[in-house]
Every structure is written in C-alpha cells, then in structure tokens.
Design a protein around this motif. Sequence first.
Motif, short mmCIF file in Angstrom:
data_model
loop_
_atom_site.label_atom_id
_atom_site.label_comp_id
_atom_site.label_asym_id
_atom_site.label_seq_id
_atom_site.Cartn_x
_atom_site.Cartn_y
_atom_site.Cartn_z
N LYS A 133 12.90 20.01 -14.69
CA LYS A 133 12.46 19.59 -13.34
C LYS A 133 12.50 18.10 -13.09
CE LYS A 133 11.59 24.02 -12.47
NZ LYS A 133 12.42 24.80 -11.47
N ASP A 134 12.91 17.78 -11.96
CA ASP A 134 12.64 16.34 -11.37
C ASP A 134 12.13 16.43 -10.02
OD1 ASP A 134 14.85 16.94 -10.04
OD2 ASP A 134 16.01 14.86 -10.57
N PHE A 135 11.51 15.20 -9.67
CA PHE A 135 10.91 15.38 -8.27
C PHE A 135 10.72 13.73 -7.80
CE2 PHE A 135 7.71 15.64 -11.68
CZ PHE A 135 7.18 14.47 -11.54
N VAL A 136 10.68 13.83 -6.48
CA VAL A 136 10.32 12.29 -6.17
C VAL A 136 8.97 12.58 -4.87
CG1 VAL A 136 11.34 10.60 -4.35
CG2 VAL A 136 12.76 11.78 -5.94
N PHE A 137 8.23 11.58 -5.26
CA PHE A 137 7.14 11.42 -3.95
C PHE A 137 6.57 10.19 -3.89
CE2 PHE A 137 4.95 12.02 -8.25
CZ PHE A 137 3.96 11.14 -8.25
N HIS A 190 0.60 -1.20 0.18
CA HIS A 190 -0.21 -0.05 -0.02
C HIS A 190 0.63 1.39 0.06
CE1 HIS A 190 -3.95 -2.41 0.78
NE2 HIS A 190 -2.87 -3.00 1.49
N TYR A 191 2.23 1.20 -0.42
CA TYR A 191 3.14 2.31 -0.08
C TYR A 191 4.05 2.29 -1.13
CZ TYR A 191 5.78 6.05 2.16
OH TYR A 191 6.37 7.36 2.34
N ASP A 192 4.50 3.28 -1.99
CA ASP A 192 5.63 3.19 -2.93
C ASP A 192 6.31 4.54 -2.89
OD1 ASP A 192 4.16 4.44 -4.83
OD2 ASP A 192 4.03 2.60 -6.22
N VAL A 193 7.53 4.48 -3.45
CA VAL A 193 8.11 5.84 -3.90
C VAL A 193 8.47 5.87 -5.10
CG1 VAL A 193 10.03 7.33 -3.11
CG2 VAL A 193 9.14 5.93 -1.55
N VAL A 194 8.14 6.92 -6.09
CA VAL A 194 8.42 7.13 -7.32
C VAL A 194 9.31 8.42 -7.58
CG1 VAL A 194 6.20 5.69 -8.16
CG2 VAL A 194 6.03 8.30 -7.73
#
Length: 752
Positions: free
Chosen positions: A313-317, A293-297
């Motif tokens: 731009k780049d990002f992590v969420f 139920h949880y991941d990081v992309v």
Amino acid sequence: MEDGVATKEAAVAGAGETWSDAEGYASEKSGREVEYFGWVYHLGVNSIGHEYCHLRYLVLKGTYVAMYKRDPSNHRGIKPIRKGVVNHTLMVEELGRHNFNNGEFYVLRFYNRLDQTKKGEIACGSAGEARKWIEAFEQAKQQAEYNLLRGSSRHKLSIDNELNLEGHRPRVRRYAKDLRKKLVKIGKGPEMLIRRSSGLGSNLRRETYIEADVEDVIETHKWRCVRTVNGIRIFEDVTNLKGAKGLLLKSVGVIEANADTIFEVVLSLDRHKRYEWDMLTGDLELVDSVDGHYDVVYGTYEPTQLNWWRAKKDFVFSRQWFRGQDESYTILQFPAVDKKRPRRSGYQRTRINPSTWEIRRLNTSDSSTAKCQVTLMLEVPAKSWGIWRRNRYSNFDRTIPYALLCQVAGLKEYFGANPALTLYSPSTIVDSPISDASNAHNEFKDSEVDEEFFDAIASSDSLEDEDSDDEIELSKMAGNMKLKNVSWAILALKRSKAVLERSELDANSPSIFIDPSQFHGSMQQGKGETDTNCWSSPSGQGFMIRGKNYLKDYSKIVGGDPLLKLIGVDWFRADNNIDKVALHPKSFIQSEAGKRLPFILIINLEIPSKPNYSLVLYYAAEKPINKESLLGRFLDGTNMFRDSRFKLIPRIVEGYWMVKRAVGSKACLLGKAVTCKYLRQDNFLEIDVDIGSSSVARSIISLVLGYITSIVVDLAILIEAKEEEELPEYILGTVRLNRVRLESAVPLWGES
C-alpha cells in the motif's frame, strides 16, 4: 515563510520563561535581573545582496539586547557587534516549522506593531527553543511597558534612531547551505543557557500554573473505553451527532516527556526513529512544505502485520499543526491527493483515516519529570465499526485504524526506552558567581544604549559581521546543557489595594431600555434553531470560566448570562482589512440612538481571505461602566494591559470533528496571539482583531472557512481575572453564528 521588506534580519535560538503580568515587574527595585543568553543564528542579506547565516551569541538582560561573535564569558573584554533595547511595541510571531537542506527549524518573526516594515525573522533548532525565546522577549516587552508607565528616563526609547528597513527579503528556505552543516556539529541546534545571579536561590515557586485537562467549554462528545492495549486506553464516541461522517475513536496514553519533544518526534520524517515506534507510517517522505504549519507527505507500507491484505500500500496525507497558549500541540492529518506522488508501481493507493494528535502537559508540580497526555483521535466508517463490534473486535487488530491508534503505545515505549529524550528540556538555569554574571557583560549594561531592538539586529555597523564565521569553534561550546524553567514570581510587584467587591456597572446610575429595533446590522438575527446565515445570543452555560477559588484550586464554574447585550452583527467584505468601524458615518454608533447608549463594545474580527472579511459584534451596556471595576480598568488601561486580559473562548456546537479539534476548546488571550488595535472614544471601545497577523491563526481560519456553511459556533468574550478580588470571572458577551455563508457578506455600508 512570508516575504517581507528588510535589508537585515536576525535569527536566534535559546530559552525563556513566562511571566504573568506587566504591572508587577520589579527587577530594578530588587537589584536582581534575569539574564538570557545563548547561541543564535543571524540570517539576512548584506549590503551587496548576498544571503548570510551566521552563528552569534545573543544576550537579553532586562530590556537590553546585545549580540557578540563569541561567548563574552569566555572572552573577557569582547565588545558587542550590535546592541539595543526592546520596545513595548515589539511583536513576535511564530511562523512554524521549515525544512532547510534536510534540517528542521522553527521560525519566528519580529516586527513592530506600530510599523510592520520594521521586521526580522528568526530560526530556532527546536519547538521548545522557539517557545522559550518567545517568552523571554515577551518578558522584555512587559518590562519596557512597566518602565514606560513609571516614566523612567533611563529607559526612554529614541524613535529617531530607528532604522527603516527596506528591500526585498528572500524566503528563509533559500538561505546558505552552511546552516545544516553547522547544526550537525551541535546536534539539535545552538546550545542555550539561561544565567541568573546565584542570589536568586533554587527553590523558586513557579508563578504560572498549569490547568491540567480542564477545558473552557462543555464537551459535546461522550467517550466510552472499549479496550486497553499496552498501557493505553481506546475509546469510542457514543454520542449520536447530527451530520457526522463517521464514528470517532481515540487512544489516550501518558508519556513521560515534555510536549515539545513529543511533538518533534511525531512530526519527524526520520525513518530510523519512526521504525522504533510507528508500525504503519514509518516510511514517510516530504512531498511539499506549504508553510511553516502545513506540509504534505507520502508513505508506503507492506502489510506484514495487517496480513489480510496481499498488496503493498501507499498513501498521501497532509499535516497541519498548531501550538496553543497552554503549550499544548495539535496536529491534524487529512488524506490527500497530490500529482507529485502518483501511485507507485506494484502498490495499491489507500486512504489513511482522518486523524488528530493532541499533546497536552499534565500538572507535574510534585514531580521533576514532565508528563504529557497524548491523544490520537480518528474517524472510521460507522458501518465498519459496527461489524467489528458485533464480531467482538476479532479483526479490529488487523486494521489500519487499530495500527494508527497503537501509535500512542509505540510512542510511550519509545520514550521509555530512550531516557535521554524523557529528561530533555529546552532551557536550563546556570548558577554562577555574581562577579562573573556582572563582569561578563558590564560593558553592555553600563554603556548608553538608546537604539531600539530593530536597530540592534538590523544595523550594519560593521562589514565584519557579514563575513564568514569559520573562526568560531562550535566544539568549544558547553556540552549538553539541559534547561529548566525560570520563575519570575519574586520579580512581580503585588498590588496593595484592598480587596473590594465592586459592580462592573455604575450602581448609582439608572438603567436605560435598549430597543433592539433601533439597531440593525447586515447579518440577520435568527428566530429559531433551523435558521441559517444568522446570529443569536446564547447564554454562557456552554463555557467554563474561572471560579472564586481559582487561584487556590484552579476550579472553574459554568458561565452565566453575559453582562453586555448583543445588539447587532455586521458581516463585511473588502479588499483590505476594515478597521475603525465605529467612526464610519453610517455606523449606528454614530446615530442618535447609539450616542444615547451608556457604553458600546465593538469587536471587529478581521478575517484574512480573498476577499477579506470582517465580523463586527456590537455589545451594549444598560448603565455606565464603573471606572474602578476590572472592566473600567480595561477600557481606560494601556494596550499592554488590554492585550494581557482580552480573552475569547470558541466552542464549535455543530460541525465536522476535525474543525472542532483545530479550533480547540481552550480560551485564547487574543492580544497575545494576534495584533489587536484599540480605539477608545466617547461612549465606546472598538477592538480590531487582525487574525491575519498570525500564521497559526491564518491556518486555522482557512480550515474553518472551508466548512463554514456547516458550522454552528459560539464565542464568549471576557476579561481574564488574575487577582483574587477580580474572581469569579464573568462573561462580557456571547454570540452564536449559525452556518454563515461567505457570499452574504456585504461591502462596508455600500462602498464598492
């Protein structure tokens, strides 16, 4: 995915349909049974320690389960390689979404609530398939309970034949690489069919009902529409909330597709699909899968449309998701920092706004097309929003928040351009001649089956079952079968007793005075709104409960004062779960004052953490309980009946908005969501609620604990009313927890 103890396990993929009440199952009386069947994945470890993943054909008929190597309808005379019955103690837990070799699967876990060493895990090709199989096995479990209450010797279970599963079970993500290859051949996963006798007819009324957008708590936000774009509405929150970190915006649209399909599209990392609807986060890569139920992309974008930036731009969420009991989905998205994905050369690291997706079914009883209300809510700095508003939103359409809000419009157009997705459903009904339905599995039904379900899925009666499945030709499966819901309305026995207006308490007994000074818990009662780390007992006016005409028009009313009085709250910590609190010699339940009370209800919320916590609520009645009332039947009823009626409504009064969205605003049948144990003795009933028994509940509670010192939460306890004579509902008890501190929890009455 959790580690467990097992030598054999099972994975299934298929379909099912909800059923309202275990008290009314009458398939034997009517001579008609609904049969579920479909292709399954059987996962596990064989006797020599090798992992395997085999395609199997699973049949669930009543409480009987059988597993075949081939479709018995196409191979007459084939014998099942495994068979057994479903026990009423079966529990099915949804472990969420996992990635195996670039494939996405939805994992379920079976276990016996009386002996959790008997367990197995399942993997389904889609969220809808997982949900349908949960419902199908829930129906079988309810029928097992009904058979047990009837004392049917034909359905008595042989406990001696249970197989005690032992040995280490590796994580599912390590299973055979053939899993992805097999799924490529069959698209979204094993094809599933639901077969029923043609005598059931096609115009069945759905017994379960949809409550549309009716909430179970009073909304604390006030929304104002500020713009309409491409068929969606954009709102701002005009409520002045204390402690808010920013201002909330949301976009709302109606999409013609079922919730399962929309959820999978939103969560998918397939860039070719995302390019068709997502202008901002189309390029996503999986960084880490924490659990189901949880991941990081990680993502990148070039500001071709948002053209006032020159740099890439780049990002992590992070993404966290849950499925509610009303079949709605919630996805939480937080900006994150991950060392595995440092800033890419030539890019500037940016922060994606905290946001949530909410996907909720709309009532489409008059339409054959599923419809969902999709809401994307996000937080923006109040100062920035004020600038955009003063400039009449001239630059707003070139901002990241605007691009995020427009994702709903992109989704709506994407589904409109792909009608196959709009029409897709995870289950279908297949009409077939009665002779075909009965002959295909007559060996299975007529044979004596006294093994439990865990024996059926875990026994190693044949080494042949652990061999390769190359001989199975997946191409011979029936084509793209679309599924439809099955109604269990005609299978439900209606109660015959007269509709009577009864008081929940014994009207002939005198009331006693409850002196609060005689009862003290480890958590202090608050004296004012500014007090913290305390409890109080609010009225029920913040909650919406079922009204007198609910079965006719689904109308809800504002809750009234609780029936029971909250007399104390304990806040414990321990290395392991604490249960049977009422039996502890230092509990005030065992005191002379406690024994004089006519009735006490103890709710023990077991909270998983390090250490574990227990929030224990004590409610008292001024009179004895009327045994003929709904509360009386709940107190002395079966655990299955209690599980189907015990309901909790949460309401975040103050706190971070993301926590509010995670907790939700809908009632939860706790007995269906987590494991509940009931202790009925003397003048009390204790309900031990194991929140850690559900991976979804664990995920939500871990988020709540992170903000607990800034949260004010109200809880309402009630028994769900399902019959006309039980309406309107009433609230058993309430509690308000005001900014609780974890470190204030004490050992169980001085125990170290």
